[in-house]
Design a protein around this motif. Structure first.
Motif, PDB file in Angstrom:
ATOM      1  N   ARG A   8      32.151  19.863   5.733  1.00 33.17           N
ATOM      2  CA  ARG A   8      31.190  19.029   5.008  1.00 33.17           C
ATOM      3  C   ARG A   8      30.958  17.722   5.762  1.00 33.17           C
ATOM      4  O   ARG A   8      29.817  17.293   5.944  1.00 33.17           O
ATOM      5  CB  ARG A   8      31.711  18.755   3.603  1.00 33.17           C
ATOM      6  CG  ARG A   8      30.844  17.821   2.778  1.00 33.17           C
ATOM      7  CD  ARG A   8      31.528  17.503   1.441  1.00 33.17           C
ATOM      8  NE  ARG A   8      30.771  16.541   0.697  1.00 33.17           N
ATOM      9  CZ  ARG A   8      30.898  15.221   0.822  1.00 33.17           C
ATOM     10  NH1 ARG A   8      31.774  14.712   1.668  1.00 33.17           N
ATOM     11  NH2 ARG A   8      30.155  14.400   0.099  1.00 33.17           N
ATOM     12  N   THR A  58      26.004  17.155 -18.077  1.00 39.42           N
ATOM     13  CA  THR A  58      25.376  18.307 -17.434  1.00 39.42           C
ATOM     14  C   THR A  58      26.276  19.532 -17.618  1.00 39.42           C
ATOM     15  O   THR A  58      27.475  19.392 -17.900  1.00 39.42           O
ATOM     16  CB  THR A  58      25.185  18.047 -15.928  1.00 39.42           C
ATOM     17  OG1 THR A  58      26.476  17.924 -15.324  1.00 39.42           O
ATOM     18  CG2 THR A  58      24.361  16.784 -15.686  1.00 39.42           C
ATOM     19  N   VAL A  72      28.797  24.229  -5.283  1.00 39.83           N
ATOM     20  CA  VAL A  72      27.752  23.287  -5.710  1.00 39.83           C
ATOM     21  C   VAL A  72      27.415  22.301  -4.598  1.00 39.83           C
ATOM     22  O   VAL A  72      26.240  22.063  -4.286  1.00 39.83           O
ATOM     23  CB  VAL A  72      28.186  22.550  -6.997  1.00 39.83           C
ATOM     24  CG1 VAL A  72      27.248  21.400  -7.322  1.00 39.83           C
ATOM     25  CG2 VAL A  72      28.272  23.521  -8.168  1.00 39.83           C
ATOM     26  N   GLU A  73      28.433  21.726  -3.990  1.00 41.70           N
ATOM     27  CA  GLU A  73      28.196  20.730  -2.938  1.00 41.70           C
ATOM     28  C   GLU A  73      27.556  21.356  -1.707  1.00 41.70           C
ATOM     29  O   GLU A  73      26.667  20.767  -1.095  1.00 41.70           O
ATOM     30  CB  GLU A  73      29.519  20.040  -2.566  1.00 41.70           C
ATOM     31  CG  GLU A  73      29.406  18.944  -1.544  1.00 41.70           C
ATOM     32  CD  GLU A  73      28.686  17.689  -2.019  1.00 41.70           C
ATOM     33  OE1 GLU A  73      28.627  16.731  -1.226  1.00 41.70           O
ATOM     34  OE2 GLU A  73      28.179  17.654  -3.152  1.00 41.70           O
ATOM     35  N   ARG A 105      25.600  23.958  -1.626  1.00 38.98           N
ATOM     36  CA  ARG A 105      24.183  24.211  -1.949  1.00 38.98           C
ATOM     37  C   ARG A 105      23.380  22.918  -1.898  1.00 38.98           C
ATOM     38  O   ARG A 105      22.264  22.895  -1.391  1.00 38.98           O
ATOM     39  CB  ARG A 105      24.061  24.846  -3.332  1.00 38.98           C
ATOM     40  CG  ARG A 105      24.423  26.300  -3.341  1.00 38.98           C
ATOM     41  CD  ARG A 105      24.181  26.903  -4.709  1.00 38.98           C
ATOM     42  NE  ARG A 105      24.573  28.316  -4.708  1.00 38.98           N
ATOM     43  CZ  ARG A 105      24.703  29.028  -5.799  1.00 38.98           C
ATOM     44  NH1 ARG A 105      24.470  28.491  -6.981  1.00 38.98           N
ATOM     45  NH2 ARG A 105      25.058  30.288  -5.720  1.00 38.98           N
ATOM     46  N   ARG A 106      23.947  21.855  -2.456  1.00 42.75           N
ATOM     47  CA  ARG A 106      23.256  20.568  -2.480  1.00 42.75           C
ATOM     48  C   ARG A 106      22.953  20.076  -1.075  1.00 42.75           C
ATOM     49  O   ARG A 106      21.891  19.535  -0.799  1.00 42.75           O
ATOM     50  CB  ARG A 106      24.101  19.537  -3.222  1.00 42.75           C
ATOM     51  CG  ARG A 106      23.434  18.182  -3.392  1.00 42.75           C
ATOM     52  CD  ARG A 106      24.330  17.207  -4.137  1.00 42.75           C
ATOM     53  NE  ARG A 106      25.427  16.728  -3.335  1.00 42.75           N
ATOM     54  CZ  ARG A 106      25.336  15.734  -2.456  1.00 42.75           C
ATOM     55  NH1 ARG A 106      24.198  15.128  -2.242  1.00 42.75           N
ATOM     56  NH2 ARG A 106      26.405  15.345  -1.779  1.00 42.75           N
ATOM     57  N   LEU A 107      23.891  20.308  -0.159  1.00 44.45           N
ATOM     58  CA  LEU A 107      23.744  19.817   1.212  1.00 44.45           C
ATOM     59  C   LEU A 107      23.053  20.814   2.136  1.00 44.45           C
ATOM     60  O   LEU A 107      22.762  20.495   3.284  1.00 44.45           O
ATOM     61  CB  LEU A 107      25.116  19.459   1.790  1.00 44.45           C
ATOM     62  CG  LEU A 107      25.843  18.321   1.096  1.00 44.45           C
ATOM     63  CD1 LEU A 107      27.238  18.142   1.695  1.00 44.45           C
ATOM     64  CD2 LEU A 107      25.051  17.029   1.181  1.00 44.45           C
TER      65      LEU A 107
END
Length: 117
Positions: free
Chosen positions: A101, A6, A68-69, A71-73
């Motif tokens: 987190r 990716t 990134v994390e 946004r994902r969560l």
């Protein structure tokens, strides 16, 4: 199943290789100059430059991970951790992000248990 590269994986790989090349160049320079590597951390020279490259690579990769994390969560204001690292230290903001987190994940898991139970 084929494992794809990716864009994020490639970004982390490039940071990794750049960190290896940068840090090792200064490590080799320190070895050639026969520098006491650990003592040189508190002085000046290639050991300090190696450590700087090392920490910079971790901070860049960690900053990408934070954004990134988050946004994902669905965590908001993740950019504040990155900006905060510029005015404080990444050694402060990255563990702070990890703590928030975990708190977010526990809250989400608790909400799921409440709905099911």
């Amino acid at each position: 199943m084929r494992r794809a590269w990716t864009p994020l994986a490639i970004t982390y790989l490039v940071i990794s290789v750049a960190g290896l090349v940068g840090a090792m160049a200064f490590n080799v320079l320190a070895a050639v100059q026969m520098v006491d590597f650990l003592a040189a951390w508190f002085a000046n020279g290639p050991a300090v430059s190696s450590l700087t490259v090392d920490l910079l690579g971790v901070a860049v990769a960690g900053s990408i991970l934070i954004v990134v994390e988050a946004r994902r969560l669905g965590m908001r204001f993740s950019w504040l951790y990155v900006v905060g690292s510029l005015v404080t230290a990444f050694t402060f903001t990255f563990p702070l992000f990890l703590a928030m987190r975990e708190r977010h994940l526990a809250t989400v898991a608790g909400e799921g248990a409440t709905v099911e139970g």
